[in-house]
Design a protein around this motif. Structure first.
Motif, short mmCIF file in Angstrom:
data_model
loop_
_atom_site.label_atom_id
_atom_site.label_comp_id
_atom_site.label_asym_id
_atom_site.label_seq_id
_atom_site.Cartn_x
_atom_site.Cartn_y
_atom_site.Cartn_z
N LEU A 247 -3.38 8.17 3.88
CA LEU A 247 -4.18 7.11 3.44
C LEU A 247 -4.91 6.59 4.92
N CYS A 265 -0.72 0.69 5.34
CA CYS A 265 -0.59 1.90 4.54
C CYS A 265 0.85 2.34 4.23
N ALA A 269 1.47 1.59 0.31
CA ALA A 269 0.98 3.03 -0.19
C ALA A 269 1.11 2.96 -1.86
N ILE A 272 -1.85 0.97 -3.28
CA ILE A 272 -2.90 1.43 -2.79
C ILE A 272 -3.12 2.53 -4.08
N TYR A 273 -2.26 3.45 -4.30
CA TYR A 273 -2.32 4.53 -5.23
C TYR A 273 -2.50 3.91 -6.36
N TYR A 282 1.25 9.82 -6.73
CA TYR A 282 2.26 9.32 -5.59
C TYR A 282 3.70 9.55 -5.95
#
Length: 319
Positions: A247, A265, A269, A272-273, A282
């Motif tokens: 990322l 990130c 994470a 964000i995904y 993910y």
């Protein structure tokens, strides 16, 4: 043509030998010499070649036979020796007709040459006398029963000493954790997922088991479980670092580079995904990384445990 195993069995039968169905080899005494009918395969590039070998152990006055002694061996049969152990190998292919006949003729020619030149049946040390075939650490050895009993006694003593060795679990865990970083480094340096992850997982598993054994002194069932758990935990950490790095590098040259720092990130994470409607990706990546990490450890542990068991086990063929 029948399978290589069936061909070996038929050859053994024609020579009047027994056949060990567990290991797929023929064995017994033929014309006064202990003989092994051994199917085997060798890789040559992408090609896999199959052979059946007639193995005989013989000596004369403590000396092994010379290659020149076997000039009457049938055409197409290759010869090799390991001191007193003589091996005559016939290539088995779907175009080779009568391989069983060739092998029987080879056995006859070899025994005739040995007998006529005064070579007697012997053990792997060149000591003449009757022998049997035993299996030890993935190899076949020619020894007599008294020597086998002595060897079993020595192996039993070594096994007892190994069992009595104290396992230092705390130090083993430290060694496993430190060496697992090798796998993490490979995963991060060589790529993200797929085959590279598998390579990293295997490296991680090997590093964890080696580190555990190096400091822990042995690998018990409890140690194997600990190594697997460590591999899964470190695999998850590697996944988190790997996906955060992915990322971070993805946003590095964009207008969001100042916002999407590596720590952000790493911490967010999953979110964000999820915002990118890629939560399935993910979880799939996480599953693959955990599978490779723990699977690599299990694969190495399986080999280690088999090696530990095998080094104390001497088995007579047919028993």
């Amino acid at each position: 043509m029948a399978s290589i195993r069936k061909t070996a069995e038929n050859t053994a039968d024609k020579l009047g030998l027994s056949f060990d169905k567990k290991r797929g080899v023929g064995f017994g005494v033929y014309r006064g010499y202990t003989m092994l009918v051994l199917p085997r395969s060798e890789s040559e590039g992408k090609k896999l070649n199959s052979f059946i070998s007639i193995v005989i152990c013989a000596s004369k006055d403590g000396k092994a036979p010379d290659k020149e002694l076997f000039d009457a061996i049938p055409f197409g049969v290759s010869y090799s020796s390991d001191n007193f152990m003589q091996m005559f190998s016939a290539d088995v292919s779907y175009t080779l007709a009568g391989v069983e006949k060739i092998l029987v003729n080879t056995a006859n020619a070899a025994v005739t040459a040995l007998f006529s030149s005064g070579y007697a049946n012997c053990n792997i040390m060149g000591e003449e006398g009757p022998t049997d075939v035993y299996f030890f650490r993935d190899e076949y050895i020619f020894i007599n029963d008294p020597d086998a009993e002595k060897m079993m006694s020595e192996l039993g003593q070594k096994k007892s000493e190994y069992n009595e060795t104290a396992e230092n679990i705390p130090l083993g865990i430290i060694g496993a954790a430190v060496c697992s970083l090798i796998g993490v480094a490979i995963i991060l340096l060589l790529g993200r997922l797929g085959r590279v992850s598998l390579i990293g997982g295997l490296a991680m598993g090997g590093g964890i088991v080696w580190g555990y054994k190096k400091l822990g002194r042995k690998l018990s069932l409890a140690g194997a479980v600990i190594c697997t758990v460590i591999a899964a935990a470190i695999g998850y950490l590697a996944f988190r670092v790997d996906i955060a790095l992915d990322l971070f590098l993805g946003f590095k040259d964009t207008e969001y580079s100042d916002t999407f720092t590596f720590p952000l990130c790493f911490e967010n994470a999953k979110a964000i995904y999820e915002l990118g409607d890629s939560l399935f990706t993910y979880y799939m990546n996480m599953f693959l990384m955990l599978l490779c990490g723990a699977g690599g450890a299990v694969a190495v542990i399986w080999g280690e445990r088999s090696e530990i068991t095998g080094q104390f086990c001497l088995a007579k063929l047919g028993k």
